[in-house]
Every structure is written in structure tokens, then in C-alpha cells.
Design a protein around this motif. Structure first.
Motif, PDB file in Angstrom:
ATOM      1  N   TYR A   1       0.874  -1.126  -0.102  1.00  0.00           N
ATOM      2  CA  TYR A   1      -0.007  -0.108  -0.441  1.00  0.00           C
ATOM      3  C   TYR A   1       0.909   0.908  -0.027  1.00  0.00           C
ATOM      4  CZ  TYR A   1      -4.563  -2.906   0.548  1.00  0.00           C
ATOM      5  OH  TYR A   1      -5.042  -4.025   0.387  1.00  0.00           O
ATOM      6  N   ARG A   2       1.580   1.214   0.980  1.00  0.00           N
ATOM      7  CA  ARG A   2       2.871   1.960   0.937  1.00  0.00           C
ATOM      8  C   ARG A   2       3.092   2.332  -0.470  1.00  0.00           C
ATOM      9  NH1 ARG A   2       4.715   0.093   5.678  1.00  0.00           N
ATOM     10  NH2 ARG A   2       6.360  -0.366   5.034  1.00  0.00           N
ATOM     11  N   SER A   3       3.779   1.310  -0.962  1.00  0.00           N
ATOM     12  CA  SER A   3       5.227   1.769  -2.571  1.00  0.00           C
ATOM     13  C   SER A   3       3.802   2.305  -3.470  1.00  0.00           C
ATOM     14  CB  SER A   3       5.626   0.002  -2.320  1.00  0.00           C
ATOM     15  OG  SER A   3       6.780  -0.399  -2.462  1.00  0.00           O
ATOM     16  N   CYS A   4       2.666   2.201  -3.380  1.00  0.00           N
ATOM     17  CA  CYS A   4       2.045   2.127  -4.709  1.00  0.00           C
ATOM     18  C   CYS A   4       1.342   3.446  -4.204  1.00  0.00           C
ATOM     19  CB  CYS A   4       0.313   1.379  -4.460  1.00  0.00           C
ATOM     20  SG  CYS A   4       0.501  -0.579  -5.501  1.00  0.00           S
ATOM     21  N   LEU A   5       1.124   3.779  -3.118  1.00  0.00           N
ATOM     22  CA  LEU A   5       0.827   5.430  -3.453  1.00  0.00           C
ATOM     23  C   LEU A   5       2.252   6.211  -3.400  1.00  0.00           C
ATOM     24  CD1 LEU A   5      -1.632   5.276   0.384  1.00  0.00           C
ATOM     25  CD2 LEU A   5      -2.110   5.815  -2.198  1.00  0.00           C
ATOM     26  N   GLU A   6       3.049   6.326  -2.604  1.00  0.00           N
ATOM     27  CA  GLU A   6       4.615   6.882  -2.982  1.00  0.00           C
ATOM     28  C   GLU A   6       4.863   7.122  -4.393  1.00  0.00           C
ATOM     29  OE1 GLU A   6       8.013   4.572  -0.434  1.00  0.00           O
ATOM     30  OE2 GLU A   6       6.658   5.612   0.930  1.00  0.00           O
ATOM     31  N   LEU A   7       4.648   5.894  -5.679  1.00  0.00           N
ATOM     32  CA  LEU A   7       4.938   5.819  -6.570  1.00  0.00           C
ATOM     33  C   LEU A   7       3.453   6.837  -6.988  1.00  0.00           C
ATOM     34  CD1 LEU A   7       6.681   4.645  -9.003  1.00  0.00           C
ATOM     35  CD2 LEU A   7       5.489   2.521  -9.060  1.00  0.00           C
ATOM     36  N   ALA A   8       2.527   6.625  -6.697  1.00  0.00           N
ATOM     37  CA  ALA A   8       1.589   7.225  -7.353  1.00  0.00           C
ATOM     38  C   ALA A   8       2.190   8.805  -6.941  1.00  0.00           C
ATOM     39  CB  ALA A   8       0.801   7.111  -6.710  1.00  0.00           C
TER      40      ALA A   8
END
Length: 260
Positions: free
Chosen positions: A190-197
Motif C-alpha cells: 500500500y505504501r509503495s503504490c501511494l508513494e509511486l502515485a
């Protein structure tokens, strides 16, 4: 051109590329529903390789028509939760959501599902996006040179989806018991997706229930981790202003309603 002829021509194109499936394909009745099932099967089976515009143009036309027939749901118009208007819960087909990015939970190959017409989220997203999605994933993975570890994220175009982009992440595969590493890896998804977004300036993201299907993460534990990771991220300064928890099963809808 009528729908049946349009689909049959796409099938013939793929069968010319993959003649080993001709015998099985001949067993499909010549109806719209059965030929469409054959087309999805062939698209699921096709490995990443160069794409011919002569196929892509009619494929995109068919998928865009189907997208409109299913109905596009504007993620920005979904009601927020009582406690936080930045969060929303929506039950339905994630491939209908118009947001900056939807999240696809894949396996370590990150190429989509190769099982014809399988019911997983990975298959649904790739089938609705079109073959361009697997091709782009294939180029990313070839450049990377190794399988995708759990807890990270990759970004691709959305192609024929209403979503502009797809965030691809690999969740943990749970054995008999959920370990601390499993929980940490899921939170990292979840963190990785939001950071990339955030890195790409995206404002809205819709998450599926990562790892709760084929990877057997307990539903309630997974939801608690998801909500906690998202809420913590939204406390940071980020361009992401709307996160949608997309659920398909009634069980998950009940769990998320309780948490939100």
C-alpha cells in the motif's frame, strides 16, 4: 461490422500467431458470448511480444465499447466516509472506476494472469485494458531482469481502462499462519503504490483487496493493514487526495464498513 464478426476477426488474428490453439478454438460455438470467451482466453494466453496495429485498432474499439456498456464510475463522485472524506468504499468491478490509477495485485512475474478467463483481479484488469498492458509489463520486467519482490510497485498506462494508470504490486503469499513478514510486506504494498502515485502527481488511487484472494491473506487482517497504511500515508504531504477501497465480495464490504 456486427459484434460477432468483429470478435471472430480478432480471434483469427490471434490464432494465426498461436496456431497451436486452433483445435480447441474450433470447439467454441459461433455465438457472441462464446466467441468473446474465446477471445479473452486467447488474450490471456498470448505472451508479451510485438503488437500489430491491425489487431490493436479493432481490439481497442471493442474494449472501449464494452467499457461504456459496463458503465464508467467516477471515483471523484463517490461519497467519502463519515470520518474522512478523502477515503471512499465502493463495491463492484474495479475496471469500471475512473480514477488516476487502479491497483492490480499480481504475481512476481508481473505479466498478468495466463489462465484463460480466470476470476482473479489480475486477469480482469489485463483483459479490460488490452494486450498493450502485458506488453508494457513485459518490457519493464525484461529491463529489471528478475522477478518482482513482494511489497513494491510498478506503474503502467491504463490503455482501455477508464483509469489513466495501473499500479502493479505483489502481495505476500500466506501459508498456514500470517507472519510478521507477511504483514510488513502487505503494508509495504500500500505504501509503495501511494508513494509511486505521489511521485507521478496522481491524485486518486483505487485499491483492490491485495493478497486476500489466491494468496490467502486473512480478510480482516488485510483490511486493517490496508486502512492503517493508507491513513498514515495521507497524513504526509502528498498530491494523493482520494483513496478508494474497492471490494468485490460482501465479506470485504462488511469488514471495510466496520473499519471506516
Amino acid at each position: 461490422m456486427d459484434r460477432l464478426k468483429q470478435i471472430e476477426e480478432l480471434n483469427q488474428f490471434l490464432l494465426e500467431e498461436m496456431p497451436r490453439y486452433r483445435e480447441q478454438a474450433a470447439q467454441f460455438p459461433h455465438t457472441v458470448s462464446e466467441q468473446r470467451r474465446l477471445l479473452r482466453s486467447l488474450m490471456n494466453l498470448r505472451p508479451p511480444m510485438p503488437l500489430d496495429p491491425a489487431f490493436l485498432r479493432p481490439q481497442d474499439k471493442l474494449l472501449s465499447t464494452e467499457r461504456e456498456e459496463k458503465g464508467v464510475v467516477d471515483g471523484d463522485r463517490l461519497p467519502g466516509t463519515p470520518s474522512d472524506q478523502r477515503l471512499a468504499l465502493w463495491q463492484g468491478d474495479i475496471t469500471r472506476l475512473k480514477v488516476d490509477a487502479i491497483v492490480d495485485a499480481g504475481n512476481s512475474a508481473l505479466l498478468g494472469c495466463f489462465c484463460p478467463c480466470h476470476g482473479c483481479i489480475d486477469n480482469a484488469i489485463h483483459s479490460a485494458a488490452g494486450l498493450q498492458l502485458r506488453d508494457e509489463c513485459g518490457r519493464i520486467m525484461k529491463a529489471q531482469g528478475h522477478p518482482e519482490p513482494a511489497g513494491r510497485a510498478k506503474l503502467t498506462e491504463g490503455y482501455n481502462l477508464p483509469a489513466r494508470y495501473v499500479l502493479h504490486t505483489v502481495g505476500p503469499v500466506v501459508g498456514r499462519q500470517t507472519t510478521a513478514r507477511d504483514r510488513a510486506d502487505l503494508a509495504s504494498c500500500y505504501r509503495s503504490c501511494l508513494e509511486l502515485a505521489a511521485e507521478h502527481g496522481l491524485k486518486s488511487v483505487a485499491f483492490c483487496c491485495v493478497s486476500t484472494g489466491e494468496f490467502h491473506f486473512p480478510h480482516k487482517d488485510a483490511a486493517e493493514i490496508a486502512v492503517g497504511a493508507v491513513k498514515a500515508f495521507l497524513e504526509t504531504r502528498s498530491p494523493v487526495k482520494r483513496v478508494i477501497f474497492n471490494v468485490f465480495q460482501d465479506l470485504d464490504a462488511k469488514i471495510y464498513r466496520g473499519l471506516l
